[in-house]
Design a protein around this motif. Structure first.
Motif, PDB file in Angstrom:
ATOM      1  N   TYR A   8       0.743  -1.324  -0.345  1.00 34.95           N
ATOM      2  CA  TYR A   8      -0.118  -0.533  -0.063  1.00 34.95           C
ATOM      3  C   TYR A   8       0.468   1.653  -0.180  1.00 34.95           C
ATOM      4  N   ARG A  11       1.002   5.283   4.187  1.00 34.87           N
ATOM      5  CA  ARG A  11      -0.316   6.369   5.523  1.00 34.87           C
ATOM      6  C   ARG A  11      -0.086   8.002   5.313  1.00 34.87           C
ATOM      7  N   ILE A  21     -11.586   5.886  -6.459  1.00 37.25           N
ATOM      8  CA  ILE A  21     -11.816   5.092  -6.627  1.00 37.25           C
ATOM      9  C   ILE A  21     -13.241   5.476  -5.058  1.00 37.25           C
ATOM     10  N   ALA A  24     -15.204   7.361  -6.731  1.00 40.35           N
ATOM     11  CA  ALA A  24     -16.088   7.454  -8.117  1.00 40.35           C
ATOM     12  C   ALA A  24     -18.033   6.289  -7.530  1.00 40.35           C
ATOM     13  N   LEU A  25     -17.344   6.032  -5.952  1.00 36.48           N
ATOM     14  CA  LEU A  25     -18.107   4.738  -5.638  1.00 36.48           C
ATOM     15  C   LEU A  25     -19.308   5.739  -4.435  1.00 36.48           C
ATOM     16  N   GLY A  32     -21.061   7.305   3.077  1.00 39.96           N
ATOM     17  CA  GLY A  32     -20.923   6.521   3.957  1.00 39.96           C
ATOM     18  C   GLY A  32     -19.017   5.875   3.576  1.00 39.96           C
ATOM     19  N   VAL A  33     -19.025   6.092   2.761  1.00 38.91           N
ATOM     20  CA  VAL A  33     -17.525   5.322   2.495  1.00 38.91           C
ATOM     21  C   VAL A  33     -16.713   7.060   3.441  1.00 38.91           C
ATOM     22  N   GLU A  34     -16.111   6.552   3.971  1.00 40.95           N
ATOM     23  CA  GLU A  34     -15.007   7.168   4.620  1.00 40.95           C
ATOM     24  C   GLU A  34     -13.434   7.542   4.045  1.00 40.95           C
ATOM     25  N   ASP A  35     -12.817   6.265   3.292  1.00 41.18           N
ATOM     26  CA  ASP A  35     -11.732   6.358   2.898  1.00 41.18           C
ATOM     27  C   ASP A  35     -11.217   4.881   2.072  1.00 41.18           C
ATOM     28  N   VAL A  36     -10.852   5.438   1.186  1.00 42.72           N
ATOM     29  CA  VAL A  36     -10.375   3.799   0.357  1.00 42.72           C
ATOM     30  C   VAL A  36      -8.966   4.275   0.372  1.00 42.72           C
ATOM     31  N   ARG A  37      -7.486   2.839   0.870  1.00 42.37           N
ATOM     32  CA  ARG A  37      -6.924   2.944   0.055  1.00 42.37           C
ATOM     33  C   ARG A  37      -6.519   1.945  -0.865  1.00 42.37           C
ATOM     34  N   ALA A  38      -5.927   2.270  -2.256  1.00 47.73           N
ATOM     35  CA  ALA A  38      -5.994   1.468  -3.316  1.00 47.73           C
ATOM     36  C   ALA A  38      -4.178   1.408  -3.389  1.00 47.73           C
ATOM     37  N   GLY A  39      -4.752  -0.580  -3.042  1.00 49.19           N
ATOM     38  CA  GLY A  39      -3.108  -1.009  -3.003  1.00 49.19           C
ATOM     39  C   GLY A  39      -2.544  -2.611  -3.587  1.00 49.19           C
TER      40      GLY A  39
ATOM     41  N   LYS B  40      -6.063  -6.947  -6.646  1.00 51.27           N
ATOM     42  CA  LYS B  40      -5.358  -5.602  -6.358  1.00 51.27           C
ATOM     43  C   LYS B  40      -5.277  -5.518  -4.731  1.00 51.27           C
ATOM     44  N   SER B  41      -5.426  -4.840  -4.145  1.00 51.22           N
ATOM     45  CA  SER B  41      -6.452  -4.858  -2.384  1.00 51.22           C
ATOM     46  C   SER B  41      -7.003  -3.027  -2.075  1.00 51.22           C
ATOM     47  N   PHE B  42      -8.368  -3.196  -2.024  1.00 48.17           N
ATOM     48  CA  PHE B  42      -8.687  -1.907  -1.523  1.00 48.17           C
ATOM     49  C   PHE B  42      -9.130  -2.197   0.177  1.00 48.17           C
ATOM     50  N   GLU B  43      -8.362  -0.719   0.955  1.00 42.94           N
ATOM     51  CA  GLU B  43      -8.296  -1.425   2.776  1.00 42.94           C
ATOM     52  C   GLU B  43      -9.548   0.289   2.117  1.00 42.94           C
ATOM     53  N   ILE B  44     -11.118  -0.305   2.870  1.00 41.30           N
ATOM     54  CA  ILE B  44     -12.020   0.329   2.387  1.00 41.30           C
ATOM     55  C   ILE B  44     -12.372   0.687   3.831  1.00 41.30           C
ATOM     56  N   SER B  45     -12.849   2.176   4.771  1.00 41.22           N
ATOM     57  CA  SER B  45     -13.537   1.963   5.939  1.00 41.22           C
ATOM     58  C   SER B  45     -15.643   2.615   5.607  1.00 41.22           C
ATOM     59  N   LEU B  46     -15.818   2.624   6.112  1.00 40.52           N
ATOM     60  CA  LEU B  46     -16.671   2.753   6.023  1.00 40.52           C
ATOM     61  C   LEU B  46     -17.474   3.191   6.920  1.00 40.52           C
ATOM     62  N   GLY B  47     -18.759   4.011   7.432  1.00 36.25           N
ATOM     63  CA  GLY B  47     -19.060   4.956   8.781  1.00 36.25           C
ATOM     64  C   GLY B  47     -19.576   3.496   9.570  1.00 36.25           C
ATOM     65  N   MET B  61     -20.394  -3.381  -4.222  1.00 37.09           N
ATOM     66  CA  MET B  61     -19.024  -2.267  -4.261  1.00 37.09           C
ATOM     67  C   MET B  61     -18.417  -3.359  -5.768  1.00 37.09           C
ATOM     68  N   LEU B  65     -18.204  -1.638  -8.876  1.00 37.25           N
ATOM     69  CA  LEU B  65     -17.591  -0.832  -9.341  1.00 37.25           C
ATOM     70  C   LEU B  65     -15.544  -1.677  -9.854  1.00 37.25           C
TER      71      LEU B  65
END
Lengths: 81, 81
Positions: A8, A11, A21, A24-25, A32-39, B40-47, B61, B65
């Motif tokens: 990844y 930070r 992403i 786009a979501l 309610g998607v707070e954060d996306v990290r793409a790796g 691919k790897s996505f780390e996603i934070s949801l509410g 998702m 997408l």
């Protein structure tokens, strides 16, 4: 032995792909998607059956080839010990 | 809630990126690498704090997408329930 390596952006580094992403979501209706990290994720099958040896080898692979440690962090997980 | 989504080429689909990485690892001296799958790897934070709701949302998702389900498989893991 099988292992999974994930790489990844660090930070403290901006992650424009993750941000794109997330946006786009939200555009396709996911609220309610707070954060996306793409790796990146690599599933690697090694000949060795020794977990310690496998982990050492995988870390060396990350340092040498799979990750750019200036801007990326990596994690190694053994899946089938 | 945090989750990790991984997206890989389907088993029956050729993975040229994985093959290139396997060959590159062998060129830089790593012997005994049997197979590499690159994904691919996505780390996603949801509410939401509800694990069932989070999993449903994440699967939607992926279908909409994050993955191309014609050629890719995905997996959803909740990290912090």
């Amino acid at each position: 032995m099988k292992a999974r390596v994930t790489v990844y952006p660090r930070r403290e580094i901006l992650d424009p792909q993750g941000k794109a992403i997330r946006d786009a979501l939200s555009r396709v209706g996911f609220e309610g998607v707070e954060d996306v990290r793409a790796g990146k994720s690599f599933e690697i099958s090694l000949g060795t059956q020794d977990p310690a040896e496998a982990e050492t080898t995988l870390r060396q692979m990350c340092e040498k080839l799979l990750a750019n440690t200036v801007v990326e962090d990596y994690a190694v997980e053994l899946i089938r010990p």
